[in-house]
Write a protein that holds these residues in place. Structure first.
Motif, PDB file in Angstrom:
ATOM      1  N   ALA A   1     -18.830  22.061  14.072  1.00 27.54           N
ATOM      2  CA  ALA A   1     -17.992  23.018  12.552  1.00 27.54           C
ATOM      3  C   ALA A   1     -19.110  21.616  11.266  1.00 27.54           C
ATOM      4  O   ALA A   1     -18.907  20.879  11.721  1.00 27.54           O
ATOM      5  CB  ALA A   1     -16.630  22.762  12.532  1.00 27.54           C
ATOM      6  N   THR A   2     -18.740  22.387  10.667  1.00 29.94           N
ATOM      7  CA  THR A   2     -19.350  21.456   9.129  1.00 29.94           C
ATOM      8  C   THR A   2     -18.020  22.157   8.622  1.00 29.94           C
ATOM      9  O   THR A   2     -17.180  23.545   8.426  1.00 29.94           O
ATOM     10  CB  THR A   2     -20.653  22.684   8.168  1.00 29.94           C
ATOM     11  N   CYS A   3     -17.768  21.042   7.149  1.00 29.30           N
ATOM     12  CA  CYS A   3     -16.448  21.371   6.832  1.00 29.30           C
ATOM     13  C   CYS A   3     -16.131  20.873   5.950  1.00 29.30           C
ATOM     14  O   CYS A   3     -17.189  19.774   5.448  1.00 29.30           O
ATOM     15  CB  CYS A   3     -15.369  20.707   7.749  1.00 29.30           C
ATOM     16  N   THR A   4     -15.073  20.969   5.149  1.00 26.63           N
ATOM     17  CA  THR A   4     -15.288  19.780   3.562  1.00 26.63           C
ATOM     18  C   THR A   4     -14.202  20.364   3.185  1.00 26.63           C
ATOM     19  O   THR A   4     -13.096  21.023   3.360  1.00 26.63           O
ATOM     20  CB  THR A   4     -16.196  20.273   1.781  1.00 26.63           C
ATOM     21  N   PHE A   5     -13.726  18.585   3.277  1.00 25.35           N
ATOM     22  CA  PHE A   5     -11.706  18.480   2.516  1.00 25.35           C
ATOM     23  C   PHE A   5     -11.827  17.136   1.573  1.00 25.35           C
ATOM     24  O   PHE A   5     -12.458  16.818   1.253  1.00 25.35           O
ATOM     25  CB  PHE A   5     -11.620  17.873   3.978  1.00 25.35           C
ATOM     26  N   MET A   6     -10.531  18.021   0.987  1.00 27.02           N
ATOM     27  CA  MET A   6     -10.530  17.553  -0.593  1.00 27.02           C
ATOM     28  C   MET A   6      -8.965  17.270  -0.863  1.00 27.02           C
ATOM     29  O   MET A   6      -8.368  18.171   0.389  1.00 27.02           O
ATOM     30  CB  MET A   6     -10.158  18.672  -1.815  1.00 27.02           C
ATOM     31  N   GLN A   7      -7.989  16.139  -1.434  1.00 27.43           N
ATOM     32  CA  GLN A   7      -7.035  15.808  -1.015  1.00 27.43           C
ATOM     33  C   GLN A   7      -6.897  15.573  -2.910  1.00 27.43           C
ATOM     34  O   GLN A   7      -7.667  14.996  -3.354  1.00 27.43           O
ATOM     35  CB  GLN A   7      -6.801  14.469  -0.327  1.00 27.43           C
ATOM     36  N   LEU A   8      -5.954  16.802  -3.271  1.00 29.97           N
ATOM     37  CA  LEU A   8      -5.798  16.270  -4.999  1.00 29.97           C
ATOM     38  C   LEU A   8      -4.104  15.623  -4.920  1.00 29.97           C
ATOM     39  O   LEU A   8      -3.399  16.339  -4.775  1.00 29.97           O
ATOM     40  CB  LEU A   8      -5.525  18.332  -5.093  1.00 29.97           C
ATOM     41  N   ASP A   9      -4.480  15.327  -6.050  1.00 32.39           N
ATOM     42  CA  ASP A   9      -3.725  14.679  -6.861  1.00 32.39           C
ATOM     43  C   ASP A   9      -3.089  15.478  -8.098  1.00 32.39           C
ATOM     44  O   ASP A   9      -3.651  15.532  -8.928  1.00 32.39           O
ATOM     45  CB  ASP A   9      -3.428  12.544  -7.072  1.00 32.39           C
ATOM     46  N   PRO A  10      -1.978  16.299  -7.757  1.00 31.17           N
ATOM     47  CA  PRO A  10      -1.406  16.529  -9.230  1.00 31.17           C
ATOM     48  C   PRO A  10      -1.153  16.207 -10.679  1.00 31.17           C
ATOM     49  O   PRO A  10      -1.434  16.726 -11.690  1.00 31.17           O
ATOM     50  CB  PRO A  10      -0.348  17.865  -8.459  1.00 31.17           C
ATOM     51  N   SER A  11      -0.739  14.686  -9.890  1.00 24.54           N
ATOM     52  CA  SER A  11      -0.265  13.793 -11.285  1.00 24.54           C
ATOM     53  C   SER A  11      -1.396  13.347 -12.346  1.00 24.54           C
ATOM     54  O   SER A  11      -1.138  12.654 -13.159  1.00 24.54           O
ATOM     55  CB  SER A  11       0.993  13.392 -10.713  1.00 24.54           C
ATOM     56  N   THR A  12      -2.297  13.784 -11.301  1.00 26.83           N
ATOM     57  CA  THR A  12      -3.649  12.956 -12.247  1.00 26.83           C
ATOM     58  C   THR A  12      -4.608  13.594 -12.394  1.00 26.83           C
ATOM     59  O   THR A  12      -5.955  13.850 -12.844  1.00 26.83           O
ATOM     60  CB  THR A  12      -4.041  11.278 -11.171  1.00 26.83           C
ATOM     61  N   GLY A  13      -4.968  14.752 -11.438  1.00 29.86           N
ATOM     62  CA  GLY A  13      -6.090  15.858 -11.519  1.00 29.86           C
ATOM     63  C   GLY A  13      -7.021  15.369 -10.431  1.00 29.86           C
ATOM     64  O   GLY A  13      -8.371  15.887 -10.243  1.00 29.86           O
ATOM     65  N   LEU A  14      -6.783  13.828  -9.787  1.00 32.27           N
ATOM     66  CA  LEU A  14      -7.770  13.022  -8.855  1.00 32.27           C
ATOM     67  C   LEU A  14      -8.226  14.089  -7.765  1.00 32.27           C
ATOM     68  O   LEU A  14      -6.881  14.471  -7.304  1.00 32.27           O
ATOM     69  CB  LEU A  14      -7.204  11.847  -8.879  1.00 32.27           C
TER      70      LEU A  14
END
Length: 300
Positions: free
Chosen positions: A141-154
């Motif tokens: 499988a190919t994949c992209t995973f992102m983790q977002l911190d809503p308080s900073t937009g990081l």
């Protein structure tokens, strides 16, 4: 010299033709059933709803392949993580059948389960890669995973053999993500997945997609990505909703006659609702756990 026809020869030929026609009909019905089953599995294993995150808006779109049996391997996902963070994933399992659809469900669930114990997206993909290898399947499988911190937009991102993401800002800049990435999941033991960090600014968008969106018989992948970059740039400047952008991206995939299923996940920074996030951050000065792992680049 004329050929003599024996009595009953015509009836035998008609019988053989009838038998072949029946076989072809059964084969076509079996193929149709396989497509319907794979598509049903695909839709049932995708998330029924998206999380609501103050200050951010999400949208998704999915379209099955235009032709043939090419359905069953693509997924998207978005879910809440510890510390108020948001997990975003998109990917594609090799193959286009019920086996690919079933493995897609396993990979998506594994990403959710491991996200709560992995330090960052790179470690998460490494653990998922080890798990997939332990299953002994021939698929990857190919994949992209992102983790977002809503308080900073990081945004912290890691990529496993997958297409780059597309980003755009409200001031007119746009492009594709520049993370290095690692190999697909389920290919190499001990693989490493570098983490790249971005800041999603107010009015900015990130578009996660699968190759069925940007590649087809009449469209090379590079040209397809360029089209999405232009589309995302226009959407960010115009302030279009994530739903409108996701629908436009999928519509473009249908126009190029994509021969693979196609999935899109859009996240947009909308400053409305951020007051509540900032208030929670003020009440909890420690905030969520800080990011770990290698650094990155990029500030769209």
């Amino acid at each position: 010299m004329s050929r003599k026809h024996h009595p009953g020869e015509g009836d035998e030929l008609l019988a053989r033709l009838g038998s072949l026609t029946a076989q072809a009909r059964r084969h076509a019905e079996l193929q149709r059933s396989q497509v319907e089953l794979a598509l049903a599995l695909q839709r049932d294993m995708l998330p029924a709803e998206l999380p609501a995150i103050p200050g951010f808006r999400l949208a998704v779109a999915y379209a099955p392949a235009c032709t043939g049996l090419n359905v069953g391997g693509d997924w998207y996902d978005a879910f809440a993580m510890p510390g108020g963070r948001l997990g975003l994933s998109i990917g594609d399992v090799q193959g286009h059948n019920t086996e690919a659809a079933a493995l897609m469900g396993q990979v998506r669930v594994a990403l959710r389960a491991l996200a709560s114990v992995a330090a960052d997206p790179g470690e998460l993909l490494a653990r998922t890669n080890d798990l997939l290898l332990s299953l002994g399947t021939d698929l990857f499988a190919t994949c992209t995973f992102m983790q977002l911190d809503p308080s900073t937009g990081l945004l912290e991102s890691a990529r496993a053999g997958h297409l780059p993401c597309v980003w755009a800002t409200a001031d007119g800049r746009s492009g594709t993500s520049e993370d290095d990435g690692g190999p697909p999941l389920g290919v190499a033991a001990g693989a490493e997945y570098p983490v790249t960090r971005y800041h999603l600014t107010q009015g900015g968008v990130f578009v996660l997609l699968t190759d069925g969106v940007v590649e087809g018989p009449s469209l090379p992948v590079e040209e397809g990505l360029d089209q999405i970059v232009r589309l995302a740039g226009i959407a960010a400047v115009a302030g279009l909703s994530p739903d409108s952008l996701a629908a436009a991206v999928i519509k473009g995939a249908e126009r190029v006659g994509h021969d693979d299923d196609a999935a899109v996940l859009v996240v947009r920074h909308d400053d409305r609702g951020m007051d509540a996030v900032r208030a929670r951050a003020a009440r909890d000065p420690a905030g969520p756990p800080g990011p770990a792992g290698p650094g990155g680049r990029g500030h769209p």
